[in-house]
Motif scaffolding. Structure first.
Motif, PDB file in Angstrom:
ATOM      1  N   GLY A   1       0.774  -1.171  -0.002  1.00 58.06           N
ATOM      2  CA  GLY A   1      -0.081   0.087   0.045  1.00 58.06           C
ATOM      3  C   GLY A   1       0.893   1.370  -0.019  1.00 58.06           C
ATOM      4  N   GLU A   2       2.276   1.075  -0.313  1.00 55.00           N
ATOM      5  CA  GLU A   2       3.075   2.128  -0.330  1.00 55.00           C
ATOM      6  C   GLU A   2       3.345   2.900  -1.795  1.00 55.00           C
ATOM      7  N   LEU A   3       2.634   2.413  -2.911  1.00 54.73           N
ATOM      8  CA  LEU A   3       2.837   2.898  -4.202  1.00 54.73           C
ATOM      9  C   LEU A   3       1.924   4.109  -4.283  1.00 54.73           C
ATOM     10  N   LYS A   4       0.662   4.199  -3.788  1.00 50.53           N
ATOM     11  CA  LYS A   4      -0.380   4.967  -4.049  1.00 50.53           C
ATOM     12  C   LYS A   4       0.130   6.545  -4.137  1.00 50.53           C
TER      13      LYS A   4
ATOM     14  N   PHE B   1       3.134  11.071  -9.587  1.00 48.98           N
ATOM     15  CA  PHE B   1       3.977  10.738 -10.911  1.00 48.98           C
ATOM     16  C   PHE B   1       2.657  11.111 -11.869  1.00 48.98           C
ATOM     17  N   MET B   2       1.552  10.611 -11.687  1.00 45.19           N
ATOM     18  CA  MET B   2       0.553  10.796 -13.029  1.00 45.19           C
ATOM     19  C   MET B   2       0.185  12.365 -12.917  1.00 45.19           C
ATOM     20  N   GLU B   3      -0.103  13.199 -11.620  1.00 49.90           N
ATOM     21  CA  GLU B   3      -0.731  14.342 -11.636  1.00 49.90           C
ATOM     22  C   GLU B   3       0.437  15.192 -12.212  1.00 49.90           C
ATOM     23  N   ASN B   4       1.570  14.933 -12.059  1.00 45.45           N
ATOM     24  CA  ASN B   4       2.651  15.868 -12.463  1.00 45.45           C
ATOM     25  C   ASN B   4       3.115  15.613 -13.843  1.00 45.45           C
ATOM     26  N   ASP B   5       2.580  14.769 -14.550  1.00 42.22           N
ATOM     27  CA  ASP B   5       3.049  14.275 -15.783  1.00 42.22           C
ATOM     28  C   ASP B   5       4.399  13.834 -15.948  1.00 42.22           C
TER      29      ASP B   5
ATOM     30  N   CYS C   1       6.153   7.111 -21.723  1.00 44.53           N
ATOM     31  CA  CYS C   1       6.279   6.015 -22.159  1.00 44.53           C
ATOM     32  C   CYS C   1       6.105   4.900 -20.873  1.00 44.53           C
ATOM     33  N   GLY C   2       6.615   5.278 -19.825  1.00 44.13           N
ATOM     34  CA  GLY C   2       6.386   4.315 -18.834  1.00 44.13           C
ATOM     35  C   GLY C   2       7.511   3.566 -18.326  1.00 44.13           C
ATOM     36  N   PHE C   3       8.540   3.374 -19.303  1.00 43.01           N
ATOM     37  CA  PHE C   3       9.608   2.464 -19.301  1.00 43.01           C
ATOM     38  C   PHE C   3      10.512   2.683 -18.160  1.00 43.01           C
ATOM     39  N   CYS C   4      10.801   3.622 -17.884  1.00 42.57           N
ATOM     40  CA  CYS C   4      11.733   4.307 -16.675  1.00 42.57           C
ATOM     41  C   CYS C   4      11.233   4.339 -15.417  1.00 42.57           C
ATOM     42  N   THR C   5       9.694   4.471 -15.562  1.00 39.13           N
ATOM     43  CA  THR C   5       8.995   4.607 -14.333  1.00 39.13           C
ATOM     44  C   THR C   5       9.150   3.903 -13.209  1.00 39.13           C
ATOM     45  N   PRO C   6       9.082   2.634 -13.259  1.00 45.70           N
ATOM     46  CA  PRO C   6       9.398   1.445 -12.086  1.00 45.70           C
ATOM     47  C   PRO C   6      10.642   1.820 -11.523  1.00 45.70           C
ATOM     48  N   GLY C   7      11.790   1.986 -12.202  1.00 40.61           N
ATOM     49  CA  GLY C   7      12.903   2.481 -11.666  1.00 40.61           C
ATOM     50  C   GLY C   7      13.002   3.586 -10.991  1.00 40.61           C
ATOM     51  N   MET C   8      12.545   4.816 -11.604  1.00 42.78           N
ATOM     52  CA  MET C   8      12.380   6.011 -10.831  1.00 42.78           C
ATOM     53  C   MET C   8      11.636   6.128  -9.557  1.00 42.78           C
ATOM     54  N   ILE C   9      10.617   5.336  -9.343  1.00 52.16           N
ATOM     55  CA  ILE C   9       9.558   5.222  -8.231  1.00 52.16           C
ATOM     56  C   ILE C   9      10.553   4.447  -7.183  1.00 52.16           C
ATOM     57  N   MET C  10      11.044   3.570  -7.603  1.00 51.69           N
ATOM     58  CA  MET C  10      11.929   2.901  -6.619  1.00 51.69           C
ATOM     59  C   MET C  10      13.208   3.825  -6.254  1.00 51.69           C
ATOM     60  N   SER C  11      13.904   4.763  -6.949  1.00 48.26           N
ATOM     61  CA  SER C  11      14.963   5.603  -6.571  1.00 48.26           C
ATOM     62  C   SER C  11      14.264   6.591  -5.669  1.00 48.26           C
ATOM     63  N   ALA C  12      12.930   6.938  -6.118  1.00 53.77           N
ATOM     64  CA  ALA C  12      12.313   7.985  -5.267  1.00 53.77           C
ATOM     65  C   ALA C  12      11.988   7.355  -3.727  1.00 53.77           C
ATOM     66  N   LYS C  13      11.416   6.326  -3.741  1.00 50.33           N
ATOM     67  CA  LYS C  13      11.474   5.549  -2.552  1.00 50.33           C
ATOM     68  C   LYS C  13      12.391   5.536  -1.691  1.00 50.33           C
ATOM     69  N   ALA C  14      13.309   5.193  -2.154  1.00 52.77           N
ATOM     70  CA  ALA C  14      14.824   4.989  -1.378  1.00 52.77           C
ATOM     71  C   ALA C  14      15.162   6.351  -0.663  1.00 52.77           C
ATOM     72  N   LEU C  15      14.885   7.500  -1.967  1.00 55.83           N
ATOM     73  CA  LEU C  15      15.082   8.692  -1.084  1.00 55.83           C
ATOM     74  C   LEU C  15      14.207   9.053  -0.025  1.00 55.83           C
ATOM     75  N   LEU C  16      13.067   9.012  -0.135  1.00 57.21           N
ATOM     76  CA  LEU C  16      12.203   9.342   0.570  1.00 57.21           C
ATOM     77  C   LEU C  16      12.121   8.584   1.761  1.00 57.21           C
TER      78      LEU C  16
ATOM     79  N   ILE D   1      11.145  15.339 -11.064  1.00 61.07           N
ATOM     80  CA  ILE D   1      11.444  16.030  -9.864  1.00 61.07           C
ATOM     81  C   ILE D   1      10.364  16.518  -9.220  1.00 61.07           C
ATOM     82  N   ASN D   2       9.366  17.201  -9.890  1.00 57.06           N
ATOM     83  CA  ASN D   2       8.146  17.912  -9.286  1.00 57.06           C
ATOM     84  C   ASN D   2       7.265  16.653  -8.708  1.00 57.06           C
ATOM     85  N   ALA D   3       7.229  15.666  -9.394  1.00 58.67           N
ATOM     86  CA  ALA D   3       6.289  14.595  -8.857  1.00 58.67           C
ATOM     87  C   ALA D   3       7.115  14.092  -7.314  1.00 58.67           C
ATOM     88  N   ILE D   4       8.248  13.693  -7.468  1.00 63.59           N
ATOM     89  CA  ILE D   4       8.916  13.317  -6.183  1.00 63.59           C
ATOM     90  C   ILE D   4       8.718  14.473  -5.033  1.00 63.59           C
ATOM     91  N   SER D   5       8.850  15.657  -5.534  1.00 61.63           N
ATOM     92  CA  SER D   5       8.586  16.615  -4.373  1.00 61.63           C
ATOM     93  C   SER D   5       7.337  16.479  -3.790  1.00 61.63           C
TER      94      SER D   5
END
Length: 160
Positions: A84-87, A93-97, A101-116, A145-149
């Motif tokens: 339940g941590e993905l939401k 990510f969706m609301e900040n556009d 293509c989505g290919f990098c998104t899982p890796g970006m999300i995991m890097s963001a999660k590790a940071l946060l 960057i905006n999405a992670i912020s």
């Protein structure tokens, strides 16, 4: 060469597996265990598409041999969803556009999660450093960057 027995935890599930010593963690996660959010991009640790969290650190799974993960705890996007941590990250990510293509998104999300997980209120520079190993050919990074912020702000408000 014979098989190696490894034990690891992936997305809170324990596994004991006999693997080929030449298998990469990426191949174990995708091909053996079926965690397809882990993408193969460059196979050299340069693009970040295969980023997972291993023992609390964002790592490129294409550069780690599966036997090196013996005894480790691994987290993928599927694990974030199950917990339940993905939401919050997904919505930000969706609301900040930040997804095209989505290919990098899982890796970006995991890097963001590790940071946060380590820094609840990162600066823009800290966000940039956290995702510097993740390539995106579509968004130009500003939306990411905006999405992670945005996700950091949402998590702080919710006490996550």
């Amino acid at each position: 060469m014979g098989k190696l027995r490894i034990n690891l935890t992936v997305n809170d599930c324990r596994y004991s597996l006999d693997i080929d010593p030449s298998m990469r963690l990426l191949d174990l996660l995708r091909d053996v265990l079926g965690f397809t959010s882990v993408k193969e991009g460059c196979s050299e640790g340069e693009c970040g598409a295969c980023t997972v969290i291993m023992n609390g650190e964002a790592v490129t799974s294409c550069t780690i041999m599966a036997f090196q993960a013996d005894g480790s705890e691994i987290l993928t996007v599927e694990g974030l969803e199950r917990r339940g941590e993905l939401k919050v990250l997904e919505e930000a990510f969706m609301e900040n556009d930040a997804v095209q293509c989505g290919f990098c998104t899982p890796g970006m999300i995991m890097s963001a999660k590790a940071l946060l997980d380590k820094n609840k209120t990162p600066t823009e520079e800290e966000i940039r450093r956290a995702i510097e190993g993740n390539l995106c050919r579509c968004t130009g990074y500003v939306p990411i960057i905006n999405a992670i912020s945005d996700a950091a702000e949402r998590m702080t408000k919710n006490g996550s």
